[in-house]
Scaffold this motif. Structure first.
Motif, short mmCIF file in Angstrom:
data_model
loop_
_atom_site.label_atom_id
_atom_site.label_comp_id
_atom_site.label_asym_id
_atom_site.label_seq_id
_atom_site.Cartn_x
_atom_site.Cartn_y
_atom_site.Cartn_z
N GLY A 227 -2.52 0.53 -10.32
CA GLY A 227 -2.06 1.90 -10.37
C GLY A 227 -1.57 2.42 -8.94
N ILE A 228 -1.04 1.29 -8.13
CA ILE A 228 -0.22 1.88 -6.85
C ILE A 228 0.96 1.36 -6.80
N ARG A 229 1.74 1.95 -5.81
CA ARG A 229 3.10 1.62 -5.52
C ARG A 229 3.18 1.45 -4.14
N PRO A 230 2.95 0.33 -3.32
CA PRO A 230 3.20 0.20 -1.84
C PRO A 230 4.50 0.64 -1.26
N ASP A 231 4.65 0.50 0.08
CA ASP A 231 5.64 0.88 0.81
C ASP A 231 6.31 -0.53 0.83
N ILE A 232 5.69 -1.17 1.23
CA ILE A 232 6.43 -2.75 1.34
C ILE A 232 5.48 -3.83 0.40
N ILE A 233 6.24 -4.84 -0.29
CA ILE A 233 5.69 -6.20 -0.84
C ILE A 233 5.99 -7.40 -0.40
N THR A 234 5.12 -8.21 -0.02
CA THR A 234 5.71 -9.51 0.35
C THR A 234 5.38 -10.70 -0.59
N VAL A 235 6.34 -11.68 -0.72
CA VAL A 235 6.25 -12.38 -1.77
C VAL A 235 6.62 -13.85 -1.16
N ALA A 236 6.20 -14.86 -1.95
CA ALA A 236 6.52 -16.41 -1.31
C ALA A 236 6.24 -17.44 -2.59
N LYS A 237 5.43 -18.28 -1.93
CA LYS A 237 4.99 -19.22 -2.85
C LYS A 237 5.77 -19.59 -4.26
#
Length: 375
Positions: A227-237
């Protein structure tokens, strides 16, 4: 010239893959519950993936970010829609470490601060800032040890609030399911309190979804369980099923400046074609939903073993930790060499399951039988 010998290797030469199976150079088949370290999201050698990457390679493999690349635009639009972040912005690079590096850099550009809060047992990568926020002194070289980071216990909200109250924290970086840390899960209470404290004290909240994201938890992002909405999200893999790629999802409040971030290879045509093929398969085969359904089933089956060798089972979706009463090598090696099944590991006694998201219940049962024999 010889290879720089930094990897302890299993004596297996994998030369072919299909779905959740791989084969060595002797023709031996293996069940893959490791997914090349959570990278294989849609399965090995998926025909749609092969078709789309081949098609793109026959047209154009690479050109620089100095020209329009409509594949990047399409990827941003589709990723925003499928993940629930269509109002965010996307910056494409080549790896998870680069994603975290750029996220931390962007946070510091934004509020002018330098201190970062990270979790005990966190792993965020091996480049300059990414390795500094990784809680493993063995891999932090002296040149990277610059005193920017305070490590705090996962789920201990008062400890994080006490640091944020000092008013000098640039960013908080969080794996909502710790990978290398042993499949430890952040609680909703902690995550929501942390997000509120970040907002109150002007710190940027970064969710590292490199391993736990991209459908693996049974929602598109692991933080969406909390139930959160971060300022920045990192993705890869899992973003491109093995083609090197990473991304940073950036809230609309961040305003881009020419030259602020940059990359040579990031978001190249071939990588984008691979990533778009992954999203096609996600949608056509409902792989996020499958990760949830089969993951829940696998966790239940593991608990039903009632093995005295298993101390705990943790996880969500197809990111599962099996806490053993012995060093993981005592189980992992016979799984590979005798039962022909790949798993990952964490710490000294945790088996880590990170299979392709197309794993079936039948394959889950197959794994249970092989594990049972070893235990």
């Amino acid at each position: 010239m010889k290879l720089f010998d930094v990897y302890p290797l299993f004596d297996v030469n994998i030369v072919k893959g299909k779905g959740c199976k791989v084969w060595d150079d002797k023709g031996q088949e293996y069940l893959d519950l490791y997914g090349g370290h959570a990278v294989i999201s849609i399965g090995h050698s998926h025909p749609h993936y092969i078709e789309k990457v081949t098609e793109q390679l026959q047209q154009l493999g690479f050109y620089s970010n100095s020209v329009v690349n409509k594949l990047q635009v399409e990827l941003a639009e589709r990723l925003g829609k499928i993940s629930g972040y269509d109002d965010y912005q996307l910056f494409l690079i080549n790896s998870g470490a680069e994603a975290n590096e750029n996220a931390l850099k962007l946070a510091s550009f934004t509020n002018g601060r330098t201190r970062v809060l990270s979790c005990e047992k966190a792993f965020h990568g091996r480049t300059s800032l990414a390795v500094e926020v990784t809680n493993n002194p063995k891999i932090i070289a002296p040149v990277n040890d610059n005193g920017h980071v305070t490590y705090l216990p996962l789920n201990d909200l008062p400890a994080w609030e006490a640091e944020l109250q000092k008013g000098d924290v640039c960013a908080v970086i969080l794996e909502c399911i710790q990978g290398v840390g042993g499949i430890k899960l952040a609680t909703a209470e902690f995550a929501q309190g942390l997000a509120a404290a970040c907002k109150k004290y002007g710190a940027i909240l970064i969710c590292d979804e490199i391993q736990c994201g991209y459908g693996r938890s049974g929602k598109f992002f692991a933080h969406q369980w909390l139930g959160i909405r971060p300022d920045i999200i990192t993705v890869a893999k899992g973003i491109a099923n093995g083609f090197p790629m990473g991304g940073v999802l950036i809230a609309p409040e961040f305003k881009p400046v020419y030259g602020q971030l940059g990359t040579t290879f990031g978001g190249n045509h071939l990588a984008c074609a691979a990533a778009l093929a992954v999203l096609d398969v996600f949608e056509q085969e409902h792989l996020v939903e499958n990760a949830h359904e089969v993951g829940e089933y696998l966790i239940q089956q593991l608990k039903a073993l009632n093995s005295p060798r298993i101390k705990d089972i943790r996880g969500r979706g197809l990111m599962i930790g099996i806490d053993l009463d012995c060093p993981h090598a005592e189980v992992r090696k016979p799984l590979i060499y005798e039962q022909h099944c790949f798993t990952g590991c964490a710490g000294t006694n945790i088996l880590r399951l990170l299979p392709p998201l197309c794993l079936t219940k039948q394959e889950a049962d197959d794994f249970i039988e092989r594990l049972k024999k070893v235990l």
